[in-house]
Structures are given as structure tokens and as C-alpha cells.
Design a protein around this motif. Structure first.
Motif, mmCIF file in Angstrom:
data_model
loop_
_atom_site.group_PDB
_atom_site.id
_atom_site.type_symbol
_atom_site.label_atom_id
_atom_site.label_comp_id
_atom_site.label_asym_id
_atom_site.label_seq_id
_atom_site.Cartn_x
_atom_site.Cartn_y
_atom_site.Cartn_z
ATOM 1 N N MET A 170 0.826 -1.203 0.000
ATOM 2 C CA MET A 170 0.000 0.000 0.000
ATOM 3 C C MET A 170 0.858 1.250 0.000
ATOM 4 S SD MET A 170 -2.893 -1.388 2.580
ATOM 5 C CE MET A 170 -1.991 -2.633 3.487
ATOM 6 N N PRO A 171 0.325 2.324 -0.546
ATOM 7 C CA PRO A 171 -1.028 2.456 -1.085
ATOM 8 C C PRO A 171 -1.106 1.899 -2.509
ATOM 9 C CG PRO A 171 0.109 4.547 -1.241
ATOM 10 C CD PRO A 171 1.042 3.594 -0.550
ATOM 11 N N PHE A 172 -2.338 1.560 -2.903
ATOM 12 C CA PHE A 172 -2.598 1.172 -4.289
ATOM 13 C C PHE A 172 -4.020 1.594 -4.640
ATOM 14 C CE2 PHE A 172 -3.863 -2.558 -1.817
ATOM 15 C CZ PHE A 172 -5.067 -2.948 -2.380
ATOM 16 N N ASN A 173 -4.245 1.771 -5.926
ATOM 17 C CA ASN A 173 -5.574 2.155 -6.393
ATOM 18 C C ASN A 173 -6.437 0.916 -6.581
ATOM 19 O OD1 ASN A 173 -5.060 4.937 -6.464
ATOM 20 N ND2 ASN A 173 -4.200 4.797 -8.514
ATOM 21 N N ALA A 174 -7.727 1.108 -6.379
ATOM 22 C CA ALA A 174 -8.680 0.017 -6.537
ATOM 23 C C ALA A 174 -10.028 0.593 -6.970
ATOM 24 C CB ALA A 174 -8.836 -0.744 -5.221
ATOM 25 N N ILE A 175 -10.844 -0.294 -7.484
ATOM 26 C CA ILE A 175 -12.221 0.068 -7.800
ATOM 27 C C ILE A 175 -13.092 -0.405 -6.642
ATOM 28 C CG2 ILE A 175 -14.161 -0.239 -9.393
ATOM 29 C CD1 ILE A 175 -11.782 1.311 -10.603
ATOM 30 N N TRP A 176 -13.891 0.496 -6.120
ATOM 31 C CA TRP A 176 -14.865 0.186 -5.076
ATOM 32 C C TRP A 176 -16.132 0.957 -5.404
ATOM 33 C CZ3 TRP A 176 -17.096 3.685 -1.569
ATOM 34 C CH2 TRP A 176 -17.936 3.097 -0.631
ATOM 35 N N ASP A 177 -17.247 0.267 -5.441
ATOM 36 C CA ASP A 177 -18.539 0.911 -5.720
ATOM 37 C C ASP A 177 -18.464 1.751 -6.998
ATOM 38 O OD1 ASP A 177 -21.239 1.369 -5.126
ATOM 39 O OD2 ASP A 177 -20.769 3.233 -4.040
ATOM 40 N N GLU A 178 -17.818 1.190 -8.014
ATOM 41 C CA GLU A 178 -17.667 1.805 -9.331
ATOM 42 C C GLU A 178 -16.854 3.095 -9.312
ATOM 43 O OE1 GLU A 178 -21.467 2.081 -11.297
ATOM 44 O OE2 GLU A 178 -21.937 -0.015 -10.895
ATOM 45 N N GLN A 179 -16.118 3.331 -8.253
ATOM 46 C CA GLN A 179 -15.271 4.515 -8.130
ATOM 47 C C GLN A 179 -13.818 4.080 -7.930
ATOM 48 O OE1 GLN A 179 -16.493 7.776 -8.212
ATOM 49 N NE2 GLN A 179 -18.428 6.805 -8.723
ATOM 50 N N THR A 180 -12.886 4.888 -8.422
ATOM 51 C CA THR A 180 -11.484 4.638 -8.148
ATOM 52 C C THR A 180 -11.153 5.243 -6.788
ATOM 53 O OG1 THR A 180 -10.931 4.670 -10.493
ATOM 54 C CG2 THR A 180 -9.120 4.981 -8.947
#
Length: 125
Positions: free
Chosen positions: A42-52
Motif C-alpha cells: 500500500m497504497p494502491f488504487n482500486a475500484i470500489w462501488d464503481e469509483q477509483t
């Protein structure tokens, strides 16, 4: 009923590296917590609830009693907030192989319908 097909390699890794020597639910939780903490870069980007979003850490141990959770930084309309979400609800974006594997191991565990064992529990958290 499991929604994810059996994966011998993943089952072996979970058994040998994550919940090895776990005799109750708290020991399984601790195994998963340490594994996730050690393997998510971490940190890293992810998709959650259709949001980055940006995954900034593993949630406190007391928030991981039922499931593994991570803290995300979420930006909306020029304001930021950090809060805890289920690890199974995120999809890493451009994360390293170790991070992807750890997230997918947890998603596999959940998708197979596995839960922390019942039995005498110690207070590890």
C-alpha cells in the motif's frame, strides 16, 4: 453453496501459509490479518462501488472480526474521507502481483463460503 470453483493451489496456500496451526476462529482471523497486512503493498488504487479509490491500509483488528477490511481514501466533490470497506468489495488497479494474489485469496475464501471456525476463542485482538 460455493460460487467459485475449487482451486487446489489456492487451497494449499491458504492451508499452509494463512491458517496453518489455527485451532479456532481467532487464530484464523489473526492468520488472515497478518497475511493481508504482509502482502498488500500500500497504497494502491482500486475500484470500489464503481469509483477509483486509494487503499491506504488494513483496517484495525477490531474491524476485522467478521471479515478482512481495508481503509480507503475516497474523494468526492473536492473533499476526501478515509473509511473501512470489505476487502472482498475492492478490485485492485495496477497493483503488484503479491497484492493481487492476496486480495484474490480473500475473495476466493469468501466466494467458497468459508467462514472462521467455531470453537473456543482466544482474545488475540
Amino acid at each position: 453453496m460455493a460460487t467459485i470453483p475449487h482451486d487446489d493451489e489456492r487451497e494449499q496456500r491458504i492451508s499452509d501459509q494463512i491458517i496453518v496451526d489455527a485451532y479456532n476462529a481467532d487464530e484464523e482471523r489473526m492468520g488472515w490479518y497478518v497475511y493481508i497486512e504482509d502482502h498488500l503493498k500500500m497504497p494502491f488504487n482500486a475500484i470500489w462501488d464503481e469509483q477509483t479509490v486509494e487503499v491506504v491500509g488494513i483496517s484495525d483488528e477490531d474491524e476485522c472480526q467478521q471479515e478482512m477490511r481495508v481503509d480507503i481514501r475516497y474523494t468526492e466533490k473536492n473533499s476526501q474521507d478515509v473509511f473501512s470497506v470489505s476487502l472482498s468489495e475492492i478490485s485492485p488497479v495496477d497493483a503488484d502481483e503479491t497484492t493481487n494474489e492476496a486480495v484474490n485469496d480473500w475473495k476466493y475464501w469468501v466466494g467458497r463460503g468459508y467462514e472462521f471456525s467455531e470453537g473456543e476463542e482466544d482474545d488475540f485482538f
